[in-house]
Design a protein around this motif. Structure first.
Motif, mmCIF file in Angstrom:
data_model
loop_
_atom_site.group_PDB
_atom_site.id
_atom_site.type_symbol
_atom_site.label_atom_id
_atom_site.label_comp_id
_atom_site.label_asym_id
_atom_site.label_seq_id
_atom_site.Cartn_x
_atom_site.Cartn_y
_atom_site.Cartn_z
ATOM 1 N N TYR A 222 -0.725 -5.113 15.966
ATOM 2 C CA TYR A 222 -1.345 -6.429 16.151
ATOM 3 C C TYR A 222 -0.283 -7.530 16.094
ATOM 4 O O TYR A 222 -0.259 -8.433 16.930
ATOM 5 N N VAL A 223 0.585 -7.430 15.108
ATOM 6 C CA VAL A 223 1.642 -8.450 14.977
ATOM 7 C C VAL A 223 2.578 -8.374 16.175
ATOM 8 O O VAL A 223 2.951 -9.403 16.744
ATOM 9 N N LYS A 224 2.911 -7.164 16.579
ATOM 10 C CA LYS A 224 3.782 -6.995 17.746
ATOM 11 C C LYS A 224 3.159 -7.646 18.982
ATOM 12 O O LYS A 224 3.811 -8.391 19.690
ATOM 13 N N ASP A 225 1.878 -7.342 19.206
ATOM 14 C CA ASP A 225 1.205 -7.855 20.404
ATOM 15 C C ASP A 225 1.138 -9.375 20.396
ATOM 16 O O ASP A 225 1.244 -10.008 21.437
ATOM 17 N N HIS A 226 0.914 -9.933 19.237
ATOM 18 C CA HIS A 226 0.712 -11.385 19.195
ATOM 19 C C HIS A 226 2.001 -12.171 19.093
ATOM 20 O O HIS A 226 2.074 -13.298 19.573
ATOM 21 N N LEU A 227 2.970 -11.605 18.437
ATOM 22 C CA LEU A 227 4.184 -12.388 18.239
ATOM 23 C C LEU A 227 5.336 -11.980 19.157
ATOM 24 O O LEU A 227 6.062 -12.839 19.626
ATOM 25 N N ILE A 228 5.466 -10.708 19.442
ATOM 26 C CA ILE A 228 6.587 -10.295 20.312
ATOM 27 C C ILE A 228 6.158 -10.302 21.772
ATOM 28 O O ILE A 228 6.753 -10.979 22.599
ATOM 29 N N ALA A 229 5.065 -9.564 22.062
ATOM 30 C CA ALA A 229 4.620 -9.450 23.458
ATOM 31 C C ALA A 229 4.282 -10.822 24.015
ATOM 32 O O ALA A 229 4.539 -11.118 25.191
ATOM 33 N N ARG A 230 3.733 -11.679 23.171
ATOM 34 C CA ARG A 230 3.350 -13.000 23.624
ATOM 35 C C ARG A 230 4.578 -13.818 24.044
ATOM 36 O O ARG A 230 4.555 -14.527 25.046
ATOM 37 N N GLU A 231 5.621 -13.695 23.279
ATOM 38 C CA GLU A 231 6.866 -14.402 23.619
ATOM 39 C C GLU A 231 7.384 -13.928 24.972
ATOM 40 O O GLU A 231 7.808 -14.723 25.800
ATOM 41 N N GLU A 232 7.299 -12.604 25.181
ATOM 42 C CA GLU A 232 7.780 -12.045 26.444
ATOM 43 C C GLU A 232 6.916 -12.530 27.615
ATOM 44 O O GLU A 232 7.427 -12.923 28.655
ATOM 45 N N GLU A 233 5.596 -12.536 27.387
ATOM 46 C CA GLU A 233 4.676 -12.998 28.446
ATOM 47 C C GLU A 233 4.930 -14.454 28.776
ATOM 48 O O GLU A 233 4.896 -14.863 29.928
ATOM 49 N N LYS A 234 5.189 -15.218 27.735
ATOM 50 C CA LYS A 234 5.417 -16.648 27.938
ATOM 51 C C LYS A 234 6.662 -16.869 28.793
ATOM 52 O O LYS A 234 6.665 -17.690 29.705
ATOM 53 N N GLU A 235 7.692 -16.093 28.491
ATOM 54 C CA GLU A 235 8.931 -16.206 29.269
ATOM 55 C C GLU A 235 8.673 -15.847 30.727
ATOM 56 O O GLU A 235 9.116 -16.540 31.633
ATOM 57 N N GLU A 236 7.902 -14.754 30.928
ATOM 58 C CA GLU A 236 7.579 -14.320 32.291
ATOM 59 C C GLU A 236 6.814 -15.404 33.030
ATOM 60 O O GLU A 236 7.083 -15.713 34.184
ATOM 61 N N GLU A 237 5.842 -15.983 32.313
ATOM 62 C CA GLU A 237 5.000 -17.021 32.915
ATOM 63 C C GLU A 237 5.839 -18.229 33.322
ATOM 64 O O GLU A 237 5.650 -18.807 34.387
ATOM 65 N N GLU A 238 6.779 -18.565 32.450
ATOM 66 C CA GLU A 238 7.641 -19.707 32.759
ATOM 67 C C GLU A 238 8.509 -19.424 33.987
ATOM 68 O O GLU A 238 8.732 -20.297 34.816
ATOM 69 N N MET B 176 1.217 -22.862 20.744
ATOM 70 C CA MET B 176 1.999 -22.155 19.728
ATOM 71 C C MET B 176 1.256 -20.861 19.386
ATOM 72 O O MET B 176 0.034 -20.783 19.523
ATOM 73 N N PRO B 177 1.965 -19.833 18.922
ATOM 74 C CA PRO B 177 1.271 -18.571 18.608
ATOM 75 C C PRO B 177 0.325 -18.708 17.414
ATOM 76 O O PRO B 177 0.380 -19.681 16.672
ATOM 77 N N ARG B 178 -0.519 -17.697 17.277
ATOM 78 C CA ARG B 178 -1.433 -17.660 16.133
ATOM 79 C C ARG B 178 -0.626 -17.591 14.846
ATOM 80 O O ARG B 178 0.529 -17.148 14.838
ATOM 81 N N ILE B 179 -1.279 -17.952 13.774
ATOM 82 C CA ILE B 179 -0.708 -17.651 12.459
ATOM 83 C C ILE B 179 -1.369 -16.348 12.022
ATOM 84 O O ILE B 179 -2.604 -16.232 12.066
ATOM 85 N N ILE B 180 -0.577 -15.383 11.648
ATOM 86 C CA ILE B 180 -1.143 -14.115 11.177
ATOM 87 C C ILE B 180 -0.895 -14.002 9.675
ATOM 88 O O ILE B 180 0.250 -14.065 9.222
ATOM 89 N N HIS C 147 9.738 -14.989 12.061
ATOM 90 C CA HIS C 147 8.332 -15.392 12.226
ATOM 91 C C HIS C 147 7.786 -16.042 10.955
ATOM 92 O O HIS C 147 6.956 -16.955 11.026
ATOM 93 N N ILE C 148 8.278 -15.587 9.815
ATOM 94 C CA ILE C 148 7.857 -16.233 8.561
ATOM 95 C C ILE C 148 8.411 -17.656 8.535
ATOM 96 O O ILE C 148 7.692 -18.615 8.221
ATOM 97 N N ASP C 149 9.682 -17.789 8.913
ATOM 98 C CA ASP C 149 10.314 -19.117 8.910
ATOM 99 C C ASP C 149 9.630 -20.072 9.882
ATOM 100 O O ASP C 149 9.566 -21.276 9.630
ATOM 101 N N HIS C 150 9.151 -19.544 11.002
ATOM 102 C CA HIS C 150 8.485 -20.398 11.995
ATOM 103 C C HIS C 150 7.001 -20.618 11.657
ATOM 104 O O HIS C 150 6.285 -21.254 12.427
ATOM 105 N N GLY C 151 6.564 -20.055 10.558
ATOM 106 C CA GLY C 151 5.186 -20.292 10.113
ATOM 107 C C GLY C 151 4.145 -19.490 10.857
ATOM 108 O O GLY C 151 2.951 -19.772 10.766
#
Lengths: 162, 241
Positions: free
Chosen positions: B45-61, B89-93, B119-123
């Motif tokens: 879940y954390v991977k999908d929301h925090l890592i995969a999302r970053e990758e998708e965002k880059e692709e989208e951009e 901004m991503p979800r807070i988990i 991810h902890i540092d970025h909240g």
């Protein structure tokens, strides 16, 4: 070869009571310090504890399921001297297990262990309803754990040796 | 009550329920068969929301840059919504752990490639000991979640996901705990319209099985909560309890 004696006499001294003395020593060393019930839901930890305590002359029966440990204790409650149990275990926590064990045999010592920071609040809620004889913070070396167990069972151990 | 049951080998269905089965503003109940499965779920879940999302965002951009002329072609609402979410901004988990220590959870997440500290540092990620959240009373957890919800709104985040292990309620006494647990679950509404929190109350099956059927029913607040019960697959290799 002239001038050398033709016969060499070797004298080997063997203690008459050699075997008997040694057997006595072995028996003394084999005598277990105490019979322990070890419970930890992490099978690796349960295994390491069992092996380490066995090497330190304890008799050890280890379980990863507290329910099974309790069942075993119900049948053999007088055989055990001390129970060493993890606290946070699914199905039955170490605190609940300790309570049940004490209900069955109040003479059995209970030492609870946890990998979490030992928080006074966590245990203040347990007392005085459950009499726990000691706490151990994981990770702990086998030597320190052995010392802790020996401290806890001090009286019982003396009684065993009498 | 929308109760589903799935085998632990059907990991895709489990993650679908986690991602889509529970919407923002909803609280659901998850029963997992062993800690290994639970670890797989929260790490994925954390991977999908925090890592995969970053990758998708880059692709989208990248796509945005390449398709400037076709920028009006996004007629599909789902695409627009997805795009909108990616720009947020991503979800807070929040992971409230009980049977694993906080350090063990960090270790498990790192093992699947999550840069935990970043991810902890970025909240975006918070890992706490559930004991501290529920003791001396459950208000601690509620206040923490409310604070995170408020922060998510202020920071323009998608929302908050709370993955909480409920083992705390079984620590002392089952009979006493059940009433405390039921009243706590009852206080978490099954659906809050406009809410930005997805709540997952996660029960180890061996804890859950200590409850009577009537208590389980009460836990699901008389059938209004969504629940997913994961059963052990025959192929599961017992890893732990």
């Amino acid at each position: 070869m002239q001038g050398l004696p033709s016969l060499i006499v070797m004298v080997v001294r063997l203690p008459l009571s050699y075997k008997k003395q040694d057997e006595k020593e072995d028996n003394k060393n084999d005598k277990p310090l105490a019979n322990l019930l070890v419970v930890d839901d992490d099978s690796d930890i349960a295994h390491v504890l069992k092996q380490g305590l066995l090497k330190n002359r304890f008799l050890v029966t280890a379980f990863t399921h507290p329910e099974e440990a309790l069942k075993n204790f119900q049948s053999n409650s007088k055989d055990y001297c001390l129970m060493l149990s993890d606290i946070r275990m699914p199905g039955m926590s170490g605190i609940r297990l300790a309570r049940k064990v004490k209900e069955i045999n109040p003479n059995v010592k209970v030492v609870l262990m946890t990998a979490f920071e030992i928080n006074d609040n966590e245990f203040s809620k347990v007392f005085p309803s459950t009499q726990v004889d000691g706490f151990v913070q994981k990770p702990i070396g086998i030597k320190n754990l052995t010392d802790k167990i020996l401290d806890t069972i001090g009286e019982t151990k003396r009684r065993l040796n009498e | 009550m929308i109760s589903r049951s799935v085998e632990s080998s059907d990991f895709e269905s489990i993650m679908d329920w986690f991602k889509e089965g529970i919407e923002d503003g909803e609280n659901g109940i998850l029963v997992y068969p062993n800690l290994q499965t639970f670890r797989q779920i929260y790490t994925q879940y954390v991977k999908d929301h925090l890592i995969a999302r970053e990758e998708e965002k880059e692709e989208e951009e990248q796509k945005e840059k390449g398709n400037d002329d076709d920028s009006n072609d996004f007629s599909d609402n789902n695409n627009n919504r997805r795009k909108g979410q990616l720009l947020q901004m991503p979800r807070i988990i929040l992971i409230a752990t009980f049977y694993d220590t906080v350090n063990a959870v960090k270790h498990n997440l790192s093992a699947v490639g999550v840069d935990v500290q970043s991810h902890i540092d970025h909240g975006s990620l918070l890992i706490v000991d559930a004991f501290d959240g529920y003791y001396p009373n459950t208000d601690g957890m509620k206040k923490l979640v409310a604070t995170l919800s408020e922060r998510a709104r202020k920071e323009g985040r998608i929302g908050v996901s709370v993955i909480s292990n409920m083992g705390f309620f079984f620590l002392y006494d089952v009979d006493g705990a059940a009433s405390e647990l039921i009243s706590y679950e009852a206080s978490l509404s099954s659906k809050t319209y406009g809410g930005n929190i997805k709540g997952f109350s996660c029960y180890h099956a061996r804890d859950y099985d200590n409850l009577f059927d009537s208590q389980k029913n009460d836990l699901l607040t008389q059938g209004q909560k969504k629940s997913l019960e994961i059963t052990e697959s025959a192929t599961d290799v017992p890893f732990d309890t």
